[in-house]
Scaffold this motif. Structure first.
Motif, PDB file in Angstrom:
ATOM      1  N   UNK A  34       0.826  -1.203   0.000  1.00 16.00           N
ATOM      2  CA  UNK A  34       0.000   0.000   0.000  1.00 16.00           C
ATOM      3  C   UNK A  34       0.862   1.255   0.000  1.00 16.00           C
ATOM      4  N   UNK A  35       1.876   1.254  -0.841  1.00 18.95           N
ATOM      5  CA  UNK A  35       2.801   2.367  -1.046  1.00 18.95           C
ATOM      6  C   UNK A  35       3.623   2.720   0.185  1.00 18.95           C
ATOM      7  N   UNK A  36       3.744   1.787   1.128  1.00 18.04           N
ATOM      8  CA  UNK A  36       4.609   1.960   2.289  1.00 18.04           C
ATOM      9  C   UNK A  36       5.744   0.956   2.200  1.00 18.04           C
ATOM     10  N   UNK A  37       6.981   1.423   2.351  1.00 15.41           N
ATOM     11  CA  UNK A  37       8.144   0.550   2.312  1.00 15.41           C
ATOM     12  C   UNK A  37       8.330  -0.106   3.679  1.00 15.41           C
ATOM     13  N   UNK A  38       8.532  -1.424   3.670  1.00 19.42           N
ATOM     14  CA  UNK A  38       8.702  -2.195   4.894  1.00 19.42           C
ATOM     15  C   UNK A  38      10.048  -2.913   4.812  1.00 19.42           C
ATOM     16  N   UNK A  39      10.902  -2.672   5.791  1.00 14.80           N
ATOM     17  CA  UNK A  39      12.205  -3.334   5.812  1.00 14.80           C
ATOM     18  C   UNK A  39      12.044  -4.788   6.242  1.00 14.80           C
ATOM     19  N   UNK A  40      12.723  -5.701   5.544  1.00 18.51           N
ATOM     20  CA  UNK A  40      12.697  -7.108   5.934  1.00 18.51           C
ATOM     21  C   UNK A  40      13.864  -7.451   6.851  1.00 18.51           C
ATOM     22  N   UNK A  41      14.839  -6.568   6.963  1.00 22.08           N
ATOM     23  CA  UNK A  41      16.078  -6.818   7.723  1.00 22.08           C
ATOM     24  C   UNK A  41      16.837  -8.016   7.157  1.00 22.08           C
ATOM     25  N   UNK A  42      16.615  -8.323   5.886  1.00 20.52           N
ATOM     26  CA  UNK A  42      17.269  -9.451   5.228  1.00 20.52           C
ATOM     27  C   UNK A  42      18.152  -8.966   4.085  1.00 20.52           C
TER      28      UNK A  42
END
Length: 62
Positions: A34-42
């Motif tokens: 939904x146009x929000x960047x989410x870090x996976x920490x990977x």
């Protein structure tokens, strides 16, 4: 870069999906929802598939 989230995917028999070496300078992997960047920490990420996906026999998802 926006990567689509696939659904209703058919991975046929004997498909191999695995992590690979990340050659990019900035190795962090981000997901966009939904146009929000989410870090996976990977630094490596193999596969994400959505609803109603079919995985054939003898397939390898690593």
């Amino acid at each position: 870069m926006k990567i689509p989230f696939w659904h209703d995917v058919n991975l046929e028999a004997c498909v191999v999906v695995t992590n690979h070496h990340n050659w990019r300078e900035i190795k962090a992997i981000w997901l966009v929802q939904e146009e929000k960047a989410i870090s996976t920490s990977l630094e490596k990420f193999s596969l994400m598939i959505g609803d109603n996906c079919k995985i054939g026999p003898n397939s390898v998802i690593d």
